[in-house]
Design a protein around this motif. Structure first.
Motif: not given
Length: 553
Positions: A481-490, A502-514
């Motif tokens: 049950g880990i949710v990253l909602k509207n998170v920007k990760l550079k 792990s299970k029930n992990v929601d990264l659908s709105t995570l923004q990854l920048e590299a």
């Protein structure tokens, strides 16, 4: 250039926004749980000076008896204010009683004696265990309506008590300690203040409790039994407002099994090399406000505890109903910390509007198998961090143990870490329902590391509306049950996200920048129901062969 302006703006906002907080903001505003209003102290108009009872300033005359006489006299009158005026005041232990306000005026400096004979051995709880240590410089037990106020300084003379590791000092500082006396360890890496301290250290399997010798021998290792500087046990209606507390023998401020506590406008300081030099350790307390304070310490800064292992479970007193707002932390092992002694649990804690500058970890959650206890309903928002050398948010369920995290570069099939299955018992720690919002971190090492237990996953962690500019990115291990909602990760190095067992992990709105295309690794046979960022393509994804085809979306 844009990044430089962002950092400058963050520091400027931190420096100037906090000082008017209490006057203009309702401390109870925006709290996510039902929070009882903290009962406040109130004192009679009786006022005396330490000088009225033979107190002598100057730093060469002990004022232990003068403090005792003054407090006793005020108690007989129904309480009141004991004023310590400007000057240098040397003393042994001060014991507060009900209805006493110890008021340290601006320019007053209380320094506690280096003479260990001034501090008898007493029954205490330290690091969550029932044990015996030296009496604290300031203490109160089962008192009601007590305060320490004013803008003076209280100094615990901690260097007379603490061992020091050579690796934490410059060569000049190390030589200064060695030349002052004491003993250097056989390997040349640690300075002990005395032979008594060294014997105590060598008599301890758990490094702060000399369990290899009999109780009757404790006097011979007395120097090792460092006290917390301010010990408040079983008290109700406690106010600390204004002073600087510094240079403590062990922890600085330790409210234990107490209620209706307000800590505000404090400066809490310790040398960064001070072992166990925590700022405040709030243990098994309820109904607490901690706001408008500054911490710069040698260990964890603002720490939530509730007892260790069996002693903590038997006590069964969680720390609960706590508001922590508008604090600045400079050095510390952690800015805000829960654990690792949390066997009685922790719940209903709100942390907001804090700034951490160079703390070893920003938001730190730690425990290990054997602790037990439930940590839940923790709400953290509006936190700014800069120059964090490890995690800005870190969960470590293997504190003092090994974690089964696969490092970057390891092969998932060929380099598995053995995972022993442990039964779930009262000794199994539980962390769940922890919420983060508007967390901002720049110029730091790692954004988020969540490391749970195979038999008891960390559950329901939500991070939203946050941004991180770090070297490393995101690791999720044994979580549910880990949710990253509207998170920007550079991030600049390694994998964008690692999800393992792990299970029930929601990264659908995570923004990854590299600098290169971000990559995500999904590993472990227990992994299921992982929602990936929408812009991640197949070439950016590495999925373990063990994982079911429908586990990743």
């Amino acid at each position: 250039m844009k990044k430089s302006f962002k950092i400058i703006g963050l520091v400027a906002a931190m420096m100037f926004s906090g000082q008017f907080y209490a006057q203009n903001t309702d401390i109870y505003k925006g709290i996510e749980f039902k929070m009882p209003k903290v009962a406040e102290t109130s004192f009679s108009a009786n006022t005396v000076s330490i000088k009225d009872f033979g107190g002598v300033a100057g730093g060469s005359v002990k004022n232990t008896e003068a403090f005792k006489k003054a407090i006793d006299a005020l108690v007989k009158k129904g309480g009141g204010k004991l004023v310590v005026p400007r000057g240098l005041w040397l003393t042994g232990p001060i014991v507060l009683q009900s209805n006493i306000n110890l008021h340290i005026e601006d320019g007053a400096f209380i320094t506690f004696s280096k003479d260990k004979s001034d501090y008898p051995l007493v029954d205490v709880s330290f690091e969550g265990l029932n044990t015996i240590r030296c009496q604290s410089p300031i203490s109160a037990r089962n008192a009601t309506n007590i305060a320490i106020t004013g803008k003076g300084v209280i100094d615990g003379n901690g260097d007379a008590w603490r061992a020091v590791k050579k690796g934490k000092l410059s060569e000049t500082e190390w030589k200064k300690f060695v030349s002052s006396g004491g003993i250097v360890s056989a390997d040349g890496k640690t300075w002990y203040p005395s032979e008594s301290y060294k014997k105590g250290f060598e008599s301890s399997s758990s490094f702060n409790v000399p369990d290899k010798i009999n109780k009757s021998e404790l006097e011979s290792v007395k120097d090792f039994l460092r006290p917390v500087m301010v010990s408040i046990v079983g008290c109700d209606k406690v106010l600390l407002d204004g002073p600087t507390f510094q240079n403590s023998p062990a922890w600085n401020l330790h409210p234990l099994m107490s209620s209706n506590i307000i800590l505000k406008n404090l400066t809490v300081r310790n040398p960064w090399y001070s072992q166990n030099g925590d700022g405040v350790d709030l243990e098994s307390c309820k109904n607490v406000l901690i706001y408008d304070n500054t911490f710069d310490v040698g260990d964890d800064a603002i720490c939530i505890k509730s007892g260790k292992d069996e002693d903590g479970r038997k006590r069964n007193m969680p720390t609960e109903n706590v508001i922590i707002k508008n604090n600045v932390v400079y050095h510390g092992h952690g800015g805000f910390v829960i654990g690792s002694e949390m066997s009685g649990g922790a719940r209903n804690i709100h942390v907001s509007d804090c700034t951490f500058i160079g703390t070893d970890i920003g938001l730190r959650f730690k425990t290990t198998r054997g602790r037990g206890g439930v940590v839940e309903n923790i709400y953290v928002k509006n936190i700014d961090m800069i120059n964090i050398p490890t995690q800005t948010i870190g969960f470590n369920m293997f504190y003092e143990g090994a974690s089964p995290v696969l490092e970057d570069g390891q092969n998932a099939e060929g380099n598995k870490v053995p995972e022993k299955v442990f039964p779930v018992t009262e000794k199994t720690p539980i962390f769940r329902n922890i919420y983060f919002k508007n967390i901002n971190a720049v110029n730091s090492y790692e954004a988020v590391a969540i490391n749970g237990l195979a038999e008891m996953n960390i559950k329901n962690i939500v991070i939203e509306d946050s941004q991180f500019d770090t070297k490393k990115a995101l690791t999720i291990v044994d979580a549910d049950g880990i949710v990253l909602k509207n998170v920007k990760l550079k991030y600049s190095e390694g994998t964008g996200a690692i999800v393992y067992n792990s299970k029930n992990v929601d990264l659908s709105t995570l923004q990854l920048e590299a600098s290169q295309k971000p990559t995500i690794k999904v590993l472990g046979s227990k992994t299921s129901a992982v929602k990936l960022p929408k812009n991640v393509t197949g070439e950016q994804l590495q999925v373990s062969k063990e994982i079911a085809k429908n586990a990743v979306k």
